[in-house]
Write a protein that holds these residues in place. Structure first.
Motif, short mmCIF file in Angstrom:
data_model
loop_
_atom_site.label_atom_id
_atom_site.label_comp_id
_atom_site.label_asym_id
_atom_site.label_seq_id
_atom_site.Cartn_x
_atom_site.Cartn_y
_atom_site.Cartn_z
N PHE A 214 -2.80 9.29 1.91
CA PHE A 214 -2.48 9.57 0.51
C PHE A 214 -3.60 10.34 -0.19
O PHE A 214 -3.39 10.90 -1.27
CB PHE A 214 -2.21 8.26 -0.24
N ALA A 215 -4.80 10.39 0.40
CA ALA A 215 -5.89 11.18 -0.18
C ALA A 215 -5.83 12.64 0.22
O ALA A 215 -6.62 13.45 -0.29
CB ALA A 215 -7.24 10.58 0.24
N GLU A 216 -4.92 13.01 1.11
CA GLU A 216 -4.82 14.40 1.55
C GLU A 216 -4.17 15.26 0.46
O GLU A 216 -3.41 14.79 -0.38
CB GLU A 216 -4.03 14.48 2.85
N ARG A 217 -4.45 16.56 0.53
CA ARG A 217 -4.06 17.48 -0.55
C ARG A 217 -2.56 17.63 -0.67
O ARG A 217 -2.02 17.79 -1.77
CB ARG A 217 -4.71 18.84 -0.30
N THR B 215 0.83 -1.21 0.00
CA THR B 215 0.00 0.00 0.00
C THR B 215 0.86 1.25 0.00
O THR B 215 0.54 2.25 -0.68
CB THR B 215 -0.92 0.00 1.24
N LEU B 216 1.95 1.22 0.76
CA LEU B 216 2.84 2.38 0.84
C LEU B 216 3.48 2.66 -0.52
O LEU B 216 3.55 3.82 -0.97
CB LEU B 216 3.92 2.13 1.89
N ILE B 217 3.92 1.64 -1.21
CA ILE B 217 4.57 1.82 -2.52
C ILE B 217 3.56 2.34 -3.54
O ILE B 217 3.84 3.30 -4.28
CB ILE B 217 5.20 0.50 -2.99
N GLY C 48 1.30 6.97 -6.62
CA GLY C 48 0.04 7.49 -7.15
C GLY C 48 -0.79 6.46 -7.85
O GLY C 48 -1.67 6.82 -8.65
N THR C 49 -0.57 5.18 -7.59
CA THR C 49 -1.33 4.12 -8.26
C THR C 49 -2.30 3.42 -7.33
O THR C 49 -2.85 2.38 -7.67
CB THR C 49 -0.36 3.07 -8.85
N LEU C 50 -2.52 3.97 -6.13
CA LEU C 50 -3.44 3.36 -5.17
C LEU C 50 -4.86 3.73 -5.56
O LEU C 50 -5.21 4.90 -5.64
CB LEU C 50 -3.14 3.86 -3.75
N ARG C 51 -5.69 2.70 -5.78
CA ARG C 51 -7.05 2.95 -6.24
C ARG C 51 -8.10 2.62 -5.18
O ARG C 51 -9.11 3.29 -5.06
CB ARG C 51 -7.35 2.12 -7.51
N THR C 52 -7.91 1.55 -4.45
CA THR C 52 -8.90 1.13 -3.46
C THR C 52 -8.21 0.88 -2.13
O THR C 52 -7.00 0.72 -2.06
CB THR C 52 -9.61 -0.16 -3.89
N GLY C 53 -9.01 0.85 -1.08
CA GLY C 53 -8.47 0.54 0.24
C GLY C 53 -8.05 -0.90 0.33
O GLY C 53 -8.52 -1.77 -0.41
#
Length: 582
Positions: free
Chosen positions: A206-209, A124-126, A131-136
Motif C-alpha cells: 500500500f506504500a507503493e506509488r 489491514t487490507l480494508i 487509505g487509513t493505514l497508518r502503522t504496520g
C-alpha cells in the motif's frame, strides 16, 4: 551462472543423500533386524543362529549395504516398496491407505488455515484500501497461533472439546466428527503463519506509488484491495512451502494424539516395532510431500509474477513492527514465571514414588499435584527444564555455528538448506531414532539437522548486503586486506543479528524437542522432560487434568516467550556507522 549450477548440484546431492539414508536404514540401525522379525513372527521361538540366518537370507539382509540400497531403490522405482517385516503384507497398499487419511486431514487443515489467514489480514487490507493505514500490524494474534506446536494445540483441543465439554470424539477415524479436532490442530498454527506473512507484506504494497494513482483515478477500495492481494501474495508464496512442511510434520504428532490411522502414525508404529520396510516407505512419502510442496510453491510464484515482475517483486520490504509497552513486558513476565516454577521445582525430588498419593490433587505438599506413579508434578516440571530448555540452548548454539559458516558459502549450502528445510523435526526424529534409538542425543541431533536453514538464510543475506556496501568498496580501494574486511566489518555486521535471530528461535527449538519427547522419540522415562511428561499424563487426563496441564502451561509460556521476543524491534545500525567505527 556458475553459482546457479553449484546450487543445483547441491540440491540434487542433498536430496539423494536423504534417499540414501532412508534406503540404508536396515544397515544403519545398528541392531539386528532379523531378531526384530523373529520376535514379531514368534515371540516364543529361540533366536538361534540358524533361525536368524534363515531370516537374513529370506529378507536379503546378508547383502552388503550397496546391494541392500540398490535392491530397495530399484523396487521403489518399480512401485514395489517390499513387504512388512511384522505382518508380511505389501507395504505400498498400507502406505497409500494411510496417506489418503493424512491428505484428507491436511486438506481440511489447509482450508481452515486459509480462513484464519483471511481473518488475520482482513483489517489491514480494508484500512489500506481505504487509505487509513497508518502503522504496520503488530501480528501478535497470528504469531501466537503460529508459535503453538501442533501436538500441544491438539492436547488442548482434546481436553476442552472432547474430555470436558464432550462435544466431539477424542480418538479414532470413523466419520466427519473425527476430522474436526485434528484439522483444527493443524490448521490454526498454519493459518496464523500464513496470515502473519501476508499481513506483514500488505503495508509495503500500500506504500507503493500505484496505489495512490489508482485511488486518485477513482478506483474503488475493493478493486485496490484485490490488486494489493495480487501484488502481495507472490512475495510470500515461496514460504507457503513451509506451511506444507509444517502440516506434514504436525500431522505425525496430531495423528498420535487423536489415534488417526494416517501416514505419520504408521511411521511412528513402524519405528517402534522396527518394521523397517514400512518405516522406509512412510518416511519417503512424508519427505516427498514436503519437497513437492516447496517446488509447487516456487512454480506458483513464477506463474503469478510473470517474467516482467520477477525482479521487482524482490523489492518488497517488511514494515517495522510497532511495539507497545505491554508487549515489552510480556517476555519479562514469561521469563519470570518460568524461572519461579523451575527454581521451585528444582528443590523437590522428581523421581520419588508415593503410591499412596497417586493422581493427588494440588495441595500444600504437592502444589501441582502428583502423577500416575505418585511423583510430584512440580518437581518433574522443574527438573524437566534441563532436558527441554537446557538441551535447546546447546542445539541453538550448534545451529548458530553451522549457519554462520553456511552464510559465507551460500552456493554450496543452498541445496542442503532447502532439503533440511523440507524435513520437519518429527520426520528427522523418526529417522534418527531408527538409527540411534530414541533418546536425548538422537532428538538433539534431529532438531539440529533441521533448525539451521533459516539462520543460514539470514546470515547469507547479511553477508551479501554488507559486502555490497559502499564503505567496503572504499576499504578495498585504499588497500585493506580481505582478512581485515572480513574480521573487522563483515563478521561483526553478521554475527550480532544472526545471534539475536537464534535467541528468538530458542523457544521454538525447545518446543521441537518437547514434541519429540511427547512422541517417545526423545528423552525416555523416567526422565522428567516436558513433552514426555505430558505424554505420560494424557491417559489419566480425565481423573487428574493437573498432571497434564502443568507441562502444557510451561510449553505455552515458552511459546508466548517466542512470540513476544519475535515482536521486539531489532537494534538499528547503519553500515556507514560500522565503517566509521572500523
Amino acid at each position: 551462472m556458475r553459482n546457479a549450477a553449484t546450487a543445483l548440484i547441491t540440491r540434487v546431492v542433498a536430496t539423494a543423500l536423504v534417499v540414501i539414508v532412508i534406503g540404508l536404514l536396515p544397515w544403519l540401525s545398528g541392531r539386528d533386524p532379523a531378531l526384530s522379525v523373529l520376535r514379531a513372527r514368534s515371540a516364543d521361538q529361540e533366536p538361534t543362529p540358524e533361525a536368524l540366518g534363515a531370516i537374513r537370507a529370506e529378507l536379503g539382509l546378508d547383502q552388503s549395504p550397496l546391494q541392500l540400497f540398490g535392491r530397495w531403490f530399484g523396487g521403489v522405482l518399480r512401485g514395489d516398496f517390499g513387504r512388512s517385516w511384522t505382518s508380511g503384507d505389501e507395504v505400498l497398499p498400507s502406505i497409500l491407505s494411510a496417506a489418503g487419511v493424512s491428505l484428507t486431514m491436511m486438506l481440511a487443515a489447509l482450508l481452515i488455515a486459509v480462513v484464519i489467514a483471511v481473518a488475520v489480514c482482513l483489517p489491514t487490507l480494508i484500512r489500506g484500501a481505504r487509505g487509513t493505514l497508518r502503522t504496520g500490524p503488530t501480528g501478535v494474534t497470528a504469531s501466537t497461533l503460529a508459535a503453538v506446536p501442533e501436538f500441544l494445540l491438539a492436547t488442548l483441543l482434546m481436553l476442552g472439546f472432547a474430555v470436558w465439554l464432550r462435544w466431539l470424539p477424542p480418538y479414532g477415524w470413523e466419520g466427519g466428527q473425527h476430522l474436526i479436532l485434528p484439522a483444527l490442530a493443524l490448521g490454526l498454527p498454519a493459518g496464523g503463519f500464513l496470515g502473519r506473512l501476508v499481513d506483514d507484506t500488505l503495508p509495503a504494497v500500500f506504500a507503493e506509488r500505484w496505489v495512490g494513482l489508482w485511488r486518485s483515478a477513482g478506483c474503488t477500495p475493493a478493486r485496490i484491495a484485490a490488486a494489493a492481494v495480487r501484488r502481495a501474495v507472490p512475495a510470500v508464496v515461496p514460504l507457503f512451502g513451509l506451511v506444507a512442511v509444517g502440516l506434514t510434520g504436525g500431522a505425525v504428532a496430531v495423528e498420535a494424539v487423536f489415534a488417526v490411522p494416517g501416514i505419520g502414525r504408521t511411521a511412528l508404529d513402524a519405528a517402534e516395532s522396527q518394521d523397517l520396510p514400512l518405516l522406509q516407505g512412510s518416511v519417503l512419502i512424508l519427505v516427498l510431500l514436503g519437497v513437492v510442496a516447496g517446488l509447487l510453491a516456487q512454480l506458483t510464484r513464477r506463474r503469478l509474477l510473470g517474467p516482467g515482475l520477477r525482479d521487482e517483486a524482490l523489492t518488497l520490504t517488511m514494515p517495522v513492527t510497532t511495539v507497545g509497552r505491554l508487549q515489552r513486558v510480556v517476555p519479562i513476565v514469561c521469563a519470570v514465571l518460568l524461572a519461579v516454577v523451575i527454581g521451585w521445582g528444582l528443590f523437590l525430588e522428581p523421581l520419588e514414588l508415593d503410591t499412596t498419593a497417586r493422581l493427588a490433587a494440588p495441595n500444600w505438599t504437592h502444589p501441582l499435584g502428583t502423577d500416575s506413579l505418585g511423583r510430584d508434578v512440580l518437581a518433574r516440571v522443574g527438573h524437566g527444564a534441563a532436558a527441554t530448555a537446557g538441551v535447546a540452548i546447546l542445539v541453538c548454539l550448534a545451529s548458530y555455528v553451522v549457519a554462520m559458516v553456511a552464510g559465507f558459502l551460500p552456493s554450496v549450502t543452498t541445496g542442503a538448506a532447502e532439503t533440511a528445510n523440507a524435513v520437519p523435526p518429527v520426520i528427522a526424529g523418526i529417522v534418527v531414532a531408527a538409527v540411534l534409538g530414541p533418546g536425548t542425543i538422537g532428538a538433539s541431533i534431529a532438531v539440529a539437522l533441521v533448525s539451521w536453514p533459516s539462520l543460514a538464510a539470514h546470515a547469507a543475506a547479511l553477508v551479501q548486503e554488507t559486502r555490497a556496501a559502499g564503505y567496503l568498496t572504499a576499504q578495498r580501494a585504499i588497500g585493506s586486506s580481505p582478512t581485515w574486511i572480513l574480521t573487522r566489518h563483515v563478521l561483526p555486521a553478521v554475527a550480532g543479528p544472526v545471534a539475536r535471530h537464534a535467541v528468538i528461535r530458542l523457544p521454538a527449538i525447545a518446543l521441537a524437542l518437547a514434541s519429540l519427547g511427547f512422541l517417545g522419540l526423545g528423552s525416555q522415562p523416567p526422565a522428567p522432560e516436558w513433552g514426555a511428561t505430558l505424554a505420560e499424563s494424557l491417559p489419566y487426563v480425565e481423573r487428574a487434568p493437573w498432571a497434564a496441564l502443568a507441562p502444557v502451561a510451561m510449553l505455552l509460556l515458552l511459546a508466548a516467550l517466542a512470540v513476544s521476543l519475535s515482536t521486539l524491534p531489532a537494534p538499528r545500525r547503519t553500515p556507514a556507522a560500522e565503517g566509521i567505527r572500523g
